[in-house]
Design a protein around this motif. Structure first.
Motif, PDB file in Angstrom:
ATOM      1  N   THR A 296     -22.937 -24.565  72.776  1.00 59.47           N
ATOM      2  CA  THR A 296     -21.806 -23.818  73.328  1.00 59.47           C
ATOM      3  C   THR A 296     -22.233 -23.062  74.596  1.00 59.47           C
ATOM      4  O   THR A 296     -21.423 -22.344  75.178  1.00 59.47           O
ATOM      5  N   ARG A 298     -22.840 -22.510  78.373  1.00 57.93           N
ATOM      6  CA  ARG A 298     -22.049 -23.120  79.452  1.00 57.93           C
ATOM      7  C   ARG A 298     -22.880 -24.132  80.240  1.00 57.93           C
ATOM      8  O   ARG A 298     -22.338 -25.095  80.776  1.00 57.93           O
ATOM      9  N   LEU A 301     -22.949 -27.400  77.863  1.00 54.20           N
ATOM     10  CA  LEU A 301     -21.785 -27.361  76.973  1.00 54.20           C
ATOM     11  C   LEU A 301     -21.493 -28.720  76.325  1.00 54.20           C
ATOM     12  O   LEU A 301     -21.233 -29.711  77.022  1.00 54.20           O
ATOM     13  N   LEU A 302     -21.537 -28.746  75.011  1.00 50.51           N
ATOM     14  CA  LEU A 302     -21.199 -29.937  74.218  1.00 50.51           C
ATOM     15  C   LEU A 302     -22.003 -31.161  74.670  1.00 50.51           C
ATOM     16  O   LEU A 302     -21.528 -32.289  74.561  1.00 50.51           O
ATOM     17  N   ASP A 303     -23.174 -30.898  75.193  1.00 50.70           N
ATOM     18  CA  ASP A 303     -24.041 -31.980  75.626  1.00 50.70           C
ATOM     19  C   ASP A 303     -25.290 -31.954  74.747  1.00 50.70           C
ATOM     20  O   ASP A 303     -25.548 -32.883  73.977  1.00 50.70           O
ATOM     21  N   ASP A 419     -16.249 -35.748  75.106  1.00 47.73           N
ATOM     22  CA  ASP A 419     -15.966 -35.636  76.543  1.00 47.73           C
ATOM     23  C   ASP A 419     -14.591 -35.000  76.773  1.00 47.73           C
ATOM     24  O   ASP A 419     -14.432 -34.126  77.629  1.00 47.73           O
ATOM     25  N   ARG A 422     -14.734 -31.281  75.876  1.00 51.25           N
ATOM     26  CA  ARG A 422     -15.394 -30.480  76.919  1.00 51.25           C
ATOM     27  C   ARG A 422     -14.422 -30.204  78.070  1.00 51.25           C
ATOM     28  O   ARG A 422     -14.339 -29.095  78.599  1.00 51.25           O
ATOM     29  N   GLN A 426     -13.330 -26.482  79.231  1.00 49.30           N
ATOM     30  CA  GLN A 426     -13.617 -25.990  80.589  1.00 49.30           C
ATOM     31  C   GLN A 426     -12.331 -25.688  81.349  1.00 49.30           C
ATOM     32  O   GLN A 426     -12.194 -24.611  81.937  1.00 49.30           O
TER      33      GLN A 426
END
Ligand SMILES: Cc1cc2nc3c(=O)[nH]c(=O)nc-3n(C[C@H](O)[C@H](O)[C@H](O)COP(=O)(O)OP(=O)(O)OC[C@H]3O[C@@H](n4cnc5c(N)ncnc54)[C@H](O)[C@@H]3O)c2cc1C
Length: 542
Positions: A296, A298, A301-303, A419, A422, A426
């Protein structure tokens, strides 16, 4: 005698250093407020009557008649309001009665019929859309209906529906453990069956799959036994049935051995996860518990993703200590609440999870024979990671709240979903606090969230307790549901009722038949909740 956790000195040093670092980082922020133990249940001021279709909570004052049936009930509260873990759903009710026996439930049904009331059942009230109550209903507080007994030979626990997994683990430890439950232990058995909950045991599947049989009291007061063999249709409706078909009284559930696990974690990119899952995780029969956390922070993020793995090991005789509670609650609460304040605090939380938490881990199981030990491995018994009541998620912050979402995605759609997620997070500047990944197998209950092999993505999102905060959460929810449906997924129902009737029907094509079956089993509509009252009139029952 309670054993001192191994590595406790090192852990204390680590806790002390994070405390100092966090204090410095927190600077002027109110450290006390962010880490304070809450007093009582969080009950926020209502912000909008549009979201869940809830009533104006200040309009109803109820006089409970001194009818004979009333005297048979144990009133926890006459009139007043009730809320759930979202703190956004304050609702006026006729009253709340405590249930300690099947007779109490029967008396409540009689009283409700005499007074033309509807009934809702409430467990730990961690569903978040008013699923455990309804305006002016008589609410059954099931949490004191919690006796249990064990049939060791057949590995079956018989348990009343108000017991929590926390109670059950304390009862089963050190020899046995729960087979399927949520990832934390605060929920009741009845509430968990009624949403068909699932958690860290990626092989066991959902709670519904561990039920041998249960007793259910129907709206006419009769008690029926339901299982896959007896009253199978009712069984499929009650599992994941949101308390609409009857009151679950007691349940026979499968239990398992309290195996010893070696704990491991690995850090990877979300893009590698589906491959690693197929090649490594899925075929490993010794993997007892498994879940993932997506970043989480930034910056990643979600990577970036952390996989948590608990592999069964045979270490011969071992000392399994008594179950303890989670340590460092104030610090954990501070780090969690601090992370809500912006980019840098959130990065600190993710770094702490990556680098500091492994050092804080309690490795409690000690093999009796060193030759049989796993060297430097961190060993725990199954009950330990499952015995987490997440007290650090509770707080005193009345102007904000944290809302859960969960989306079930066919496994091959994991990367497109993340994807899309995210992008929404964002573009909408969503304050995402946690994103977990779990493994879901096909379910066979009526209102089924998993018709195939799925991953579930669980989100914990912070919002201000304002009309704008709830409005934005509603829009984000609908966007994420559209994303999910486009990828042939489904969304989980125990959360806020922000979805449209069309989204409900597209995600759950069987919803009309589900509501039609409700009319058959409960023709007077005695059992109800806010979810049912809102959507049953809006979707076709064909
Ligand atoms: C912080 C948090 C973490 C969560 N984690 C998970 C997770 O890991 N996995 C997961 O699957 N879900 C998870 N959930 C969702 C949770 O599993 C559900 O909300 C579950 O219903 C909670 O149980 P409860 O005792 O709070 O039920 P409640 O919210 O009190 O009730 C839920 C439903 O069950 C019905 N019900 C309750 N008792 C009975 C009974 N005796 N007979 C018939 N119906 C009854 C109620 O009427 C209601 O419709 C989480 C929720 C929160 C807030």
């Amino acid at each position: 005698m309670k054993q001192e956790p191994v590595k406790s000195k090192r852990k204390n040093k680590v806790i002390a250093s994070i405390a100092v670092a966090s204090l410095l980082a927190g600077g002027a922020y109110e450290v006390n407020t962010l880490s304070a133990e809450p007093v009582g249940e969080k009950d926020c001021e209502p912000v909008s009557s549009t979201g869940n279709g809830l009533p104006d909570p200040n309009t109803i004052t109820v006089q409970v008649d001194a009818l004979p049936a009333s005297a048979l009930l144990t009133w926890r509260q006459k009139g007043g309001t009730i809320n759930d873990a979202s703190c956004l759903d304050r609702t006026s009710v006729h009253g709340i009665v405590e249930v300690k026996s099947a007779e109490d439930v029967a008396n409540a049904i009689t009283y409700a019929k005499q007074n033309r009331l509807k009934i809702s059942m409430a467990g730990a009230r961690h569903s978040m859309g008013g699923q455990a109550f309804y305006r002016n209903a008589l609410v059954l507080d099931m949490t004191k209906f919690n006796k249990m007994s064990l049939d060791e030979e057949n590995m079956i626990l018989t348990v009343e529906s108000g017991a929590t997994w926390h109670d059950i683990q304390s009862f089963l430890h050190p020899k046995y453990a729960v087979k399927a439950m949520q990832s934390t232990d605060i929920f009741t058995v009845g509430g968990s069956i009624s949403v068909n909950a699932h958690g860290m045991d990626h092989q066991a599947g959902s709670v519904g799959g561990t039920i041998r049989s249960m007793h259910v009291m129907l709206a006419d007061g009769t008690i029926v036994e339901v299982s896959r063999e007896q009253n199978p249709e009712l069984f499929e409706l009650v599992v994941g049935g949101y308390g609409l078909f009857g009151v679950i009284l007691d349940v026979n559930i499968d239990i398992v051995n309290n195996d010893v696990y070696k704990t491991e974690r690995r850090i990877l990119s979300y893009q590698d996860f589906p491959r690693i899952f197929e090649n490594d995780i899925l075929p490993n029969e010794n993997l007892g518990l498994f879940y993932g956390h997506l970043s989480t922070a930034r910056s990643s993020l979600l990577d970036e993703m952390i996989l948590y793995e608990y592999t069964r090991v045979d270490i011969g005789e071992a000392d399994v200590p008594p179950l303890g509670e989670v340590s460092g609650i104030g610090l954990r609460r501070f780090v969690f609440n601090f992370s809500k304040l912006g980019r840098i605090p959130m990065d600190i939380k993710w770094l702490a999870e990556k680098y500091v938490e492994p050092k804080m881990e309690s490795c409690t199981v000690v093999p009796r024979t060193q030759a049989m030990s796993e060297g430097e491995a961190c060993l725990v018994s199954r009950n330990e990671p499952m015995h987490d009541s997440v007290p650090y998620l509770r707080n005193n912050l009345k102007k904000e709240t944290d809302i859960l979402h969960e989306y079930f995605i066919p496994r091959e759609q994991f990367i497109p979903f993340v994807d899309g997620l995210r992008r929404v997070i964002q573009e909408r500047d969503v304050n995402l606090l946690n994103a977990s990944v779990r493994v879901i197998h096909p379910e066979d209950n009526f209102l089924n969230y998993a018709p195939g092999e799925m991953f579930s993505i669980v989100l914990y999102i912070n919002q201000p307790v304002t009309a704008e905060g709830s409005g934005k959460m509603a829009e984000v929810t609908r966007e994420l549901i559209d994303l999910t449906i486009d990828l042939n997924g489904r969304f989980f129902l125990p959360y806020q009722l922000y979805y449209t009737p069309e989204q409900l029907e597209r995600s759950y094509p069987e919803i009309g038949e589900f509501f039609a079956a409700k009319d058959v089993y409960d023709p007077e509509g005695i059992f109800t909740n806010t979810f049912y009252e809102k959507y049953s009139r809006l979707v076709s029952k064909e």
